[in-house]
Design an enzyme around this catalytic site. Structure first.
Site, PDB file in Angstrom:
ATOM      1  N   GLU A 202       1.305   8.354   3.165  1.00  0.00           N
ATOM      2  CA  GLU A 202       1.258   9.654   3.858  1.00  0.00           C
ATOM      3  C   GLU A 202       1.181   9.468   5.375  1.00  0.00           C
ATOM      4  O   GLU A 202       0.219   9.884   6.029  1.00  0.00           O
ATOM      5  CB  GLU A 202       0.079  10.473   3.330  1.00  0.00           C
ATOM      6  CG  GLU A 202       0.206  10.770   1.843  1.00  0.00           C
ATOM      7  CD  GLU A 202      -0.804  11.781   1.310  1.00  0.00           C
ATOM      8  OE1 GLU A 202      -1.873  11.915   1.898  1.00  0.00           O
ATOM      9  OE2 GLU A 202      -0.490  12.450   0.303  1.00  0.00           O
ATOM     10  N   GLU A 392       3.294  10.679  -5.966  1.00  0.00           N
ATOM     11  CA  GLU A 392       1.997  11.332  -6.205  1.00  0.00           C
ATOM     12  C   GLU A 392       2.222  12.779  -6.592  1.00  0.00           C
ATOM     13  O   GLU A 392       2.946  13.512  -5.887  1.00  0.00           O
ATOM     14  CB  GLU A 392       1.116  11.323  -4.944  1.00  0.00           C
ATOM     15  CG  GLU A 392       0.417  10.030  -4.678  1.00  0.00           C
ATOM     16  CD  GLU A 392      -0.604  10.135  -3.563  1.00  0.00           C
ATOM     17  OE1 GLU A 392      -1.253  11.197  -3.429  1.00  0.00           O
ATOM     18  OE2 GLU A 392      -0.748   9.152  -2.823  1.00  0.00           O
TER      19      GLU A 392
END
Ligand code: BGP
Length: 495
Positions: A202, A392
Site C-alpha cells: 500500500e 487483499e
C-alpha cells in the site's frame, strides 16, 4: 471458464502481523515492533524515548503523521508496554502447520512478506543474517511441497528501526540503496523458488501512515512526497535488478485502492470523487505507468513541494515500471461536499468519509460492498492495461470459537461470495487480465489498523486474544471448507 487456468487462488499475510518471534533468529527491531495495540476507538501508539533526558512516552499513529513526534525523541521499545507484533500469531514456529492447512484448502498462492529485519537487522549491516535467510528457505520449501506459489512483499508496513533513527526513514536517499541491496539479496537467494514480488505494501499510505509506511518522523508535505519518490526509485531499481537476474521474476506495485462513490448526484460530489481518485492514482501513475502525471505536478507546485530528483530519475521510472499492479480493496468509500450534515463513516480515512446508506458495514465501520472489486478492476485495467492481482480483500469479524471447536463464520462466506462474484464479472464480462486473488489474513493475525486480535479475517482461527493470552492452536472455520470448494472448482461454484 471465467478464471484462467493457473489462476492464483490463495491468501495473504504480513510478517509483522503474523510471524512473531520479533527478537529470535538474529532479527533486529522494526518500526512495527514499537507500535502498541489499540481498538476501534483508541488509536495505536508509537512509543519513544528521549535520548538526552531518558524520558519515555508515546504518540498516536495518525497524530504522528499529522504533527510528528516531540523534538529529538527516538521511537523505541519500552519495558511494560504491549506490542502485538512481538508474538503476533507465531507463524515463525507454526509455518509447517499453517502451510499444510493452506495446502489442504488447495491454495495455489501464498502472499507473505519477508521481515526486512530478519535479513538485515539494522538495514545497513555489512552482511545479511544467514539465520533469517535460512528461515525463509524452509518456508519456501514447505510451499513447494504443497504446490503453492509464494508471492512476496518486500516491505509490508515495516522497516529496520535503525534506518529511522539513524537516517530519518525514506526521506533519506541512502535508504534506497539499503532497500535495493536487501531486495537483490533476497531475489538471488530465492531464485527459482519465488517468482512474484511486491515492493511496498500500500505505497499510497505513506501520506496517511507516514511512520508505518515510510518510517518518517518529519511529516511535512515535502517529506512525504520525497519519501514516496525514493520508494518509486527503489521500486524501479528492484524491477531492473529482477529482470537482470531472471526473465522469470515479476515485480508488482501494491496499491490500496477502494473505489470512491459520490454521496449524491450533485456534480460537486463527483468532483470530490475525482480528487480522491487522483490522490490515490498518482502513485500508480508513477510506479506502474512510469511518469508523474500533470495533475500531481500541479498539486506539488501548489503545495510548494520541490522534489529532490537525481539526474536520470525520470528516465529510470519510465524504463522500469512495475510488471503488474496488485491492490487491496475492502469496500467502496463514499464522499460528499455536505460531509458536515451527514453521518460520518466509521472506518478509517482510507475507507471513506460519510456513511453510505446502501452499504452495510462491519463492527469497525468498513463497508461491505458487493461491487467494489469489479469497479476497481475496471478502473485500474482501463488505465494501465497491465495484469492485475487482488492481493487483499476480506472482512474483519469477532469470530466465536464454539465449545465443540467449530467457528460458524457465515458472514465471511457471504462477503466473500459477493466479492468473488464481482471479481468474476470483471474477468468474464469485461475481459480484465487478472492473475489471482489472495484473501487477506487467511490465518488469523494481528490487525494493522487497531493492533487487535479480535478483528479476525481468517479461514483458520488462532487461539490468541487481545490480552496476549492463548495457546496459538489453529482451528478450521466454516469458511475454510467453503473456500476449499471455490478453489477446487476454480471459482465456478460460489454457493
Ligand atoms: C491493509 C493492510 C494489511 C491489513 C488490512 C486489514 O490496509 O495492508 O496489513 O491489515 O489492511 O486492515 P486491518 O488489519 O486494520 O483490519
Amino acid at each position: 471458464m471465467p478464471f484462467p487456468k493457473g489462476f492464483l487462488w490463495g491468501g495473504a499475510t504480513a510478517a509483522n502481523q503474523y510471524e512473531g518471534a520479533w527478537d529470535e533468529g538474529g532479527k533486529g527491531p522494526s518500526t512495527a515492533d514499537v507500535m502498541t495495540n489499540g481498538s476501534h476507538h483508541v488509536p495505536r501508539r508509537i512509543t519513544w524515548r528521549d535520548p538526552t533526558t531518558g524520558a519515555t512516552g508515546s504518540t498516536p499513529v495518525f497524530e504522528a503523521c499529522e504533527q510528528g513526534f516531540p523534538e529529538g525523541v527516538e521511537p523505541t521499545v519500552i519495558e511494560g508496554e504491549y506490542y502485538p507484533s512481538h508474538l503476533a500469531t507465531d507463524f515463525y514456529h507454526h509455518y509447517r502447520e499453517d502451510i499444510a492447512l493452506m495446502g489442504e484448502m488447495g491454495f495455489k498462492c501464498f502472499r507473505l512478506s519477508i521481515n526486512w529485519t530478519r535479513i538485515f537487522p539494522n538495514g545497513d549491516d555489512a552482511a545479511p543474517n544467514e539465520e533469517g535467510l535460512a528461515f525463509y528457505d524452509k518456508v519456501f520449501e514447505e510451499c513447494e511441497r504443497h504446490g503453492i506459489e509464494p508471492l512476496v512483499t518486500l516491505s509490508h508496513y515495516e522497516m529496520p528501526l535503525h534506518l529511522v533513527t539513524a537516517y530519518g526513514g525514506w526521506i533519506n536517499r541512502k535508504v534506497v540503496d539499503h532497500f535495493v541491496r536487501y531486495a537483490t539479496t533476497v531475489m538471488k537467494r530465492y531464485l527459482g523458488k519465488v517468482r512474484y514480488y511486491l515492493t511496498f505494501n500500500e505505497i499510497n499510505m505513506v501520506g496517511l501512515g507516514c511512520f508505518i509506511a515510510g518510517g518518517l518522523t518529519d511529516v511535512s508535505a515535502q517529506a512525504k512526497a520525497q519519501a514516496a519518490h525514493h520508494q518509486f526509485i527503489a521500486s524501479a531499481l528492484t524491477v531492473k535488478a529482477a529482470h537482470e537476474l531472471s526473465d522469470d521474476i515479476m515485480v508488482g506495485q501494491m496499491l490500496a485502492y477502494n473505489p470512491n462513490y459520490p454521496y449524491s448526484a450533485d456534480p460537486a460530489d463527483d468532483l470530490l470523487v475525482m480528487e480522491r481518485e487522483h490522490g490515490t492514482l498518482w502513485y500508480s501513475d508513477v510506479q506502474t505507468g512510469g511518469v508523474y502525471p500533470p495533475y500531481r505536478k500541479r498539486e506539488m507546485e501548489r503545495e510548494s513541494i520541490v522534489l529532490d530528483m537525481a539526474p536520470g530519475d525520470e528516465e529510470l521510472l519510465a524504463a522500469y515500471p512495475a510488471d503488474f499492479l496488485a491492490f487491496s480493496c475492502y469496500g467502496g468509500s463514499t464522499v460528499s461536499v455536505r460531509q458536515k450534515e451527514l453521518e460520518a463513516a466509521e472506518g478509517n480515512l482510507a475507507m471513506g468519509i460519510v456513511k453510505n446508506p446502501y452499504l452495510e458495514a462491519n463492527a469497525w465501520g468498513w463497508a461491505t460492498d458487493p461491487y467494489c472489486l469489479r469497479l476497481a478492476l475496471n478502473t485500474l485495467y482501463d488505465r494501465y492495461h497491465k495484469p492485475l492481482f487482488v492481493v487483499e480483500n476480506g472482512i474483519g469479524w469477532e469470530d466465536v470459537l464454539e465449545p465443540d471447536g467449530s467457528v460458524h463464520d457465515g458472514y465471511r462466506i457471504d462477503y466473500l461470495r459477493k466479492n468473488i462474484q464481482s471479481m468474476k464479472d470483471a474477468v468474464e464480462l469485461d475481459g480484465v487480465d487478472l492473475m489471482g486473488y489472495t484473501m487477506w489474513g487467511c490465518v488469523d493475525l494481528v490487525s494493522a489498523g487497531t493492533g487487535e486480535m479480535r478483528k479476525r479475517y481468517g479461514f483458520v482461527y488462532v487461539d490468541r486474544n487481545d490480552e496476549g493470552e492463548g495457546s496459538f492452536a489453529r482451528t478450521r472455520k466454516d469458511s475454510f471448507y467453503w473456500y476449499q470448494k471455490i478453489i477446487a472448482t476454480n471459482g465456478e461454484d460460489l454457493d
